[in-house]
Design a protein around this motif. Structure first.
Motif, mmCIF file in Angstrom:
data_model
loop_
_atom_site.group_PDB
_atom_site.id
_atom_site.type_symbol
_atom_site.label_atom_id
_atom_site.label_comp_id
_atom_site.label_asym_id
_atom_site.label_seq_id
_atom_site.Cartn_x
_atom_site.Cartn_y
_atom_site.Cartn_z
ATOM 1 N N LYS A 43 0.855 -1.183 0.000
ATOM 2 C CA LYS A 43 0.000 0.000 0.000
ATOM 3 C C LYS A 43 0.895 1.239 0.000
ATOM 4 N N MET A 93 -7.189 -4.156 1.966
ATOM 5 C CA MET A 93 -6.578 -3.643 0.747
ATOM 6 C C MET A 93 -6.555 -4.745 -0.302
ATOM 7 N N TRP A 138 -9.278 1.748 0.139
ATOM 8 C CA TRP A 138 -8.874 0.634 1.005
ATOM 9 C C TRP A 138 -9.782 -0.579 0.795
#
Length: 1011
Positions: free
Chosen positions: A317, A346, A577
């Motif tokens: 991420k 994620m 997300w």
């Protein structure tokens, strides 16, 4: 053949003598043993040394059936001195020659000593291999103050000191004696024999260092041998310099990420990974190895500890998106309530650098309810495998991370394990990684579990357990690599227990010294694993100090640059997300492509075709039960008469989706037949065992598959699994049915934390359907109520806000968190199932399904209510005599579900069909304000009554009352008629049930008094 007779006489005599005397070594060795493998058959000439033959002989003396039939025949003939089977002369000769060549045709005294010594060595080797022995003395705890289990006993059969040799009848003088190694060990490598001293040394190196193995409970010889070979073979745990440098770089990233967060946000909770930084390279090793073996998609679930580090260094991420989460001024986009940063998930597709292959990683969002995400991950993994045709799990796999206290303490772990090998639920093996901090929040392990290890629950499914000291990074990497190979080879679960510590408290603001002072004094002295490993590599010349410092500076610079960029982020978008995106279903902004729903009816030809198949057995020479024949004939008769009951309406809804390419999955306890014997979606041949037929899969040559599967006796685990399955694709109808609606409360965590609030917290749409049998029918407090009041209380529509949208019917559905319905007709049940897929978005659907209405003669629907152009009715208004003269109506009774049929019958008995109108709410939430306003306006002079069969503090009254008052602007009261408040959902006394029913029916039609 004289040497055979001598051997038989000698060994038989000594064997009997040995069995009679208390031989401790033999008892330890033979305890619980059978020599017939469940995994592989044993050929006649599989023995390769004298130890093995002796082992077979002693086992045969105890129980001739415990050895392979070839050995049984051999020993019987040898003992009796009989003529051998003419078909086996060569084999027996070779066996006899083998025995002679190993010196077994000797004097009785020498033969006895040889047998006893070899048995002793075999027993010694097994003592190290067997469960809770070798790893009892393994150096697993990096702190050096605990045993990593709750049993400090050191087994007397391990050679921890020289005097322990006497346990086996061996002596120090035997240490340099060479012994033939059995086939059940690989410590010899290419050597077939070793000295006793070397045997002990190699066993110590394998089983008593930084890795502890539990696998000997597995009842498959091939699998046990595979594990032995992976860990016992000398020199297997060797790494190239490049692999060591990669490991060091990954440790740098893991540790410096935590250090960076600690420096920048020292007073923020982040549930860091300090003390188990090795988890990051461990996960990356599992992913690298799995990618190498063909895995394309890895789905992970984990608790909050270390989640930010996993997002940053495993999922990758963007760091700035993680760092900006710490900004208290960051505004949230209008996408829901959101969640704390260490709960978020994620989804990311990238190239795996180790294999240069494409890999997709998904970390599931989850609540603080530890382990609740486990079955959800498994369900999503199963769905991804299903849609890819990955029946062997070679493309999609799951990794579950656990804490030690939760792994042992949470029952859903056990439920999830028991799904692992069920045909409709298996994911072909999961890799479990336990971050074993050796402590819960503040609770010592000795107060938190009764089993020696936190991982003992995995033994129920024969999953091997690899304990490893987390301060030995190379040992961790090797164990993780073997775990990935195991899963790929045997398609079974495996557990990696990272024995570590927690450098800080439960969170960064917590003080652990209050409750664990001695442990944390040691932790404060503990040298971080990065420094230990770096010093080791620098000392052996693998890296230089300058290279190490440059690696640290490089990652620190990456973090600083991302921190600077994070300050530009002013708005938090939860959709960034998202852990389960549906490409192409929504538009690029994540919004529905339209705000309309087409009619849910289908053509009459389609209804007839599905009805005909539902009434047939589409497989030749298939004998069904006579009672089922009557049910199928009744279905065929209904189809001819253009009517449906509840079961047939469901069949038609499911079948219509299959024609449209929509997969339908129905799961739950006894759903194949149906709790109430109404469904019968799986037919069983009455004459051929395990021969079944699913007519739904024979509707058309080209159709989507239908999956109907009886589940294990679990609600929490199975509902979580189906929720995860529904996450994978919006183009599937996934249904979970409770055996009785009352039983959903054992899955309350999944309902509260995932289904009710999942979209608000994580922008995660889900179309799962809950079928909850409900109805007060005198069946007692546990077989009556699906507790609709709980679902309604958690509904997010505002009781004081009258909706004014031009598209109120669809906008209400889009804005709600879930839909709650209680259908009173089979047609409406058909339509609400169809609407679930035809909507341009997905919402959970809670259906209170009937019990007695399944066979109620009035609870049938005509094809006319289901053909093309028809749709779901949120409200079914009065359409009888009362509706023809509304101004003469004295009372309007609003109700939902089965009680409607009781009210209609009573109204007819009292001849009040003109004075009393009865209106049904089919969709309770979101509340149909617009349609009910039309009904209220139609009867301006009538009393308004809400009637329900549930008790007053249950059911729907507390939900509907303020909404009715909003419709009439508080100008007219809405009276309650039903059972009195009660603590239990229903009475267990049939007479009490009938008396209370009679009482509220009398009240409902008493037009003189409502007080």
């Amino acid at each position: 053949m004289n040497h055979m007779k001598l051997f038989a006489a000698t060994v038989k005599w000594h064997g009997i003598k040995t069995l009679r005397k208390p031989d401790i070594a033999r008892r330890a060795f033979f305890h619980g043993q059978r020599y017939v493998s469940s995994g592989t058959s044993e050929p006649f000439l599989s023995g390769s040394n004298s130890n093995y033959v002796e082992e077979m002989y002693y086992a045969w003396l105890e129980n001739p059936q415990s050895v392979h039939k070839s050995w049984d025949l051999f020993f019987r003939n040898a003992n009796a001195g009989q003529t051998y089977d003419p078909h086996l002369p060569d084999q027996l000769e070779r066996k006899a020659s083998f025995l002679q060549s190993h010196g077994l045709a000797q004097t009785p005294g020498k033969a006895e000593k040889l047998v006893e010594d070899h048995l002793a060595v075999q027993s010694l080797i097994r003592a190290y291999q067997v469960s809770i022995r070798g790893h009892h003395v393994a150096q697993l705890d990096p702190l050096g103050i605990l045993d990593a289990d709750l049993d400090s006993f050191v087994p007397s059969d391990l050679i921890t000191t020289i005097d322990k040799l006497g346990f086996y009848g061996l002596h120090e003088s035997d240490l340099d004696k060479v012994f033939q190694l059995p086939t059940t060990t690989f410590i010899g490598g290419n050597e077939n024999s070793l000295s006793l001293r070397e045997i002990i040394k190699r066993l110590e190196n394998t089983y008593c260092q930084h890795i502890g193995l539990e696998f000997m409970f597995i009842n498959d010889v091939e699998q046990c041998q595979w594990i032995r070979q992976k860990f016992e073979t000398p020199g297997v745990m060797k790494f190239t310099n490049e692999e060591k440098r990669t490991l060091l770089a990954r440790l740098v990233r893991s540790m410096r990420f935590e250090d960076f967060l600690a420096r920048k946000w020292s007073s923020e909770k982040r549930f860091g990974l300090e003390g188990c930084e090795v988890m990051i390279p461990a996960l990356k090793t599992i992913i690298d190895k799995s990618s190498e073996m063909g895995i394309e998609y890895v789905i992970m679930g984990m608790p909050h500890r270390g989640r930010l580090n996993v997002l940053a260094n495993v999922i990758r991420k963007e760091l700035e998106q993680i760092f900006c989460q710490f900004d208290p001024k960051l505004e949230a986009a209008d996408e829901g309530s959101g969640d704390v940063k260490y709960h978020l998930g994620m989804y990311h597709e990238r190239i795996n650098r180790a294999t240069n292959k494409k890999i997709t990683l998904s970390l599931m969002a989850n609540p603080s309810h530890l382990e609740a995400v486990d079955p959800v991950v498994q369900g999503k993994t199963k769905a991804e495998q299903f849609y890819r045709g990955d029946t062997a799990g070679k493309k999609v796999m799951s990794i579950l991370l656990h804490g030690d206290a939760a792994f042992a303490g949470q029952g859903v772990v056990y439920e999830t394990f028991h799904l692992s090998d069920l045909p409709s639920y298996t994911t072909n093996g999961t890799i479990h990684v336990v971050v074993n901090n050796q402590i819960g929040f503040t609770t010592d392990p000795r107060m938190a579990r009764s089993s020696p290890y936190p991982t003992d629950v995995a033994r129920v499914v024969n999953a091997p357990i690899f304990h490893v000291n987390a301060d030995d990074p190379e040992a961790v990497m090797y164990v993780c690599s073997v775990a990935a190979e195991w899963r790929n080879t045997f398609n079974k679960d495996v557990v990696v227990d990272l024995v570590c510590y927690r450098r800080r408290g439960h969170n960064e603001m917590d003080e652990p010294m209050f409750t664990q002072p001695l442990m944390y004094k040691q932790i404060h002295k503990q040298v971080p694993v990065l420094k230990k490993y770096a010093d080791k590599l620098i000392a052996d010349g693998t890296v230089t100090l300058q290279e190490f410092e440059e690696e640290i500076a490089k990652y620190d610079r990456i973090c600083e640059e991302a921190y600077t960029r994070s300050k530009d982020n002013k708005i938090l978008h939860i959709k960034h997300w998202l852990d389960s995106p549906w490409p192409g279903f929504f538009n690029v902004d994540g919004e529905p492509k339209s705000m309309s729903c087409p009619p849910t009816g289908i053509s009459e030809d389609l209804l007839t075709h599905i009805g005909n198949v539902a009434s047939s057995v589409p497989v030749k020479d298939f004998k069904i039960h006579a009672g089922l024949s009557r049910i199928l004939r009744a279905r065929l008769e209904m189809t001819k008469n253009r009517v449906v009951d509840w079961a047939l309406a469901e069949y038609m809804a499911f079948g219509s989706f299959l024609k449209e390419g929509i997969h339908v999955r129905l799961s739950g306890q006894d759903v194949e037949r149906g709790t109430f014997s109404h469904r019968h979606h799986v037919l069983h041949d009455q004459e051929v065992d395990k021969r079944t037929c699913v007519p739904m899969n024979h509707l058309w040559e080209q159709q989507a598959p239908y999956t109907v599967c009886n589940s294990s006796l679990s609600e929490y685990g199975v509902l979580g699994f189906e929720l995860g399955f529904a996450m994978a694709s919006p183009n599937a109808l996934v249904c979970w049915e409770a055996q009785f609606g009352d039983f959903h409360n054992t899955a309350q965590c999944i309902i509260d934390q995932f289904i009710s609030s999942g979209q608000a917290k994580w922008v995660r749409h889900n179309g799962i359907v809950l079928l909850l049998p409900h109805g007060m029918e005198g069946m007692g407090p546990e077989h009556s109520s699906a507790r609709p009041e709980r679902f309604l209380q958690m509904s997010n529509d505002d009781s004081d806000a009258y909706p004014v949208s031009r598209f109120v019917k669809i906008s209400q559905l889009y804005e709600c968190n879930w839909i709650v319905v209680n259908c009173s007709t089979p047609a409406n049940y058909f339509h609400v199932l169809r609407r679930q897929i035809l909507l341009p978005f997905r919402k959970p659907l809670i259906i209170l399904t009937p019990k007695s209405l399944l066979r109620h003669p009035e609870a049938k629907s005509s094809f006319d209510e289901m053909v093309s152009g028809t749709t779901f009715q949120r409200v079914i208004p009065e359409n009888g005599l009362a509706a023809q003269a509304p101004h003469e109506v004295k009372r309007v009774i609003f109700c939902t579900g089965k009680v409607y049929y009781d009210l209609v019958k009573e109204r007819k008995n009292q001849d009040l069909e003109k004075q009393v109108a009865i209106t049904r709410l089919e969709q309770i939430s979101p509340f149909p304000f617009d349609l009910l306003k039309e009904e209220l306006d139609k009867y301006p002079g009538a009393d308004l009554v809400w009637c329900q069969e549930e008790h007053k503090n249950s059911g729907y009254y507390d939900y509907v009352k303020p909404r009715f008052r909003t419709i009439v602007n508080h100008t007219r009261p809405i009276w309650y008629v039903g059972r009195e408040p009660a603590a239990a959902a229903a009475t267990g006394n049939k007479n009490t049930h009938l008396v209370s029913l009679r009482r509220f029916l009398d009240t409902a039609f008493n037009l003189e008094n409502l007080a």
